[in-house]
Motif scaffolding. Structure first.
Motif: not given
Length: 169
Positions: A39-54
Motif C-alpha cells: 500500500v505504501m509503495k502505491a501511495v508513497a515511498i515504501p518504508p525501508l524496514w518492511t521487507l527485512e521485518m517480513a
C-alpha cells in the motif's frame, strides 16, 4: 518407560504445541507487514524496514514452529520403503536416525549461541539501510532450535518405547 521420561515427553509436547500455535499466527503478521509495504509503495515511498521485518517474522515462524512440526510428523520424509514397514520397525529405524538430527541440532545450537553472543557483545546490525539489531532474531532462532532439540529427544523416547512394544503418548 520411567515416569520421568513420560512427564518429559508430555511437557515438551505441550510447550511445543503452545509455541507452534503462536508461531502459526506469525504468518498473519508477515502478511500485514507486506500488505502495508504494498500500500505504501502505491501511495508513497515504501518504508525501508518492511521487507527485512517480513524476513525476520518468517524466520521466527519456521524456527519456532519446527518443534511442533516434528511433533506432528509434518517434516518432509522420503518414504518409498518406509511407508511399507510396520509401525514398530519404523520406530526402530527412527530411533537410530533421530540421533543424527539431535547431533545436527546440537551443533546448530552451539553455533547459534556463539553467533548470538557476538551479536549482543558487539551490537551487530544488518547490512541493510535500515540496519536493525540482529540479536533479537538470533535469540528467537536459538529458542526455536532449542525447542526442536528438546522435541527431538522427546521423539527419541517415544520411538524407543514403541520399538520396545510400549505406547508413549
Amino acid at each position: 518407560m520411567p515416569d520421568i521420561v513420560r512427564r518429559y515427553v508430555s511437557l515438551i509436547d505441550r510447550v511445543n504445541r503452545v509455541v507452534g500455535l503462536f508461531a502459526m499466527y506469525l504468518i498473519v503478521a508477515m502478511i500485514g507487514i507486506l500488505l502495508y509495504s504494498s500500500v505504501m509503495k502505491a501511495v508513497a515511498i515504501p518504508p525501508l524496514w518492511t521487507l527485512e521485518m517480513a524476513q525476520f517474522v518468517m524466520a521466527a515462524y519456521y524456527m519456532l514452529g519446527g518443534g511442533w512440526s516434528l511433533q506432528n510428523d509434518s517434516h518432509v520424509r522420503m518414504d518409498l520403503i518406509y511407508s511399507t514397514w510396520s509401525p514398530r520397525r519404523r520406530a526402530m529405524v527412527d530411533t537410530l536416525t533421530i540421533l543424527f538430527l539431535i547431533f545436527y541440532l546440537g551443533v546448530m545450537l552451539y553455533g547459534g549461541f556463539s553467533s548470538t553472543a557476538y551479536a549482543i557483545r558487539y551490537g551487530e546490525t544488518s547490512y541493510s539501510s535500515w540496519a536493525p539489531y540482529m540479536a533479537p532474531i538470533k535469540i528467537i532462532m536459538c529458542i526455536g532450535i532449542a525447542l526442536m532439540l528438546l522435541q527431538a529427544f522427546a521423539q527419541f523416547f517415544r520411538d524407543l518405547a514403541l520399538a520396545r512394544g510400549e505406547e508413549l503418548s
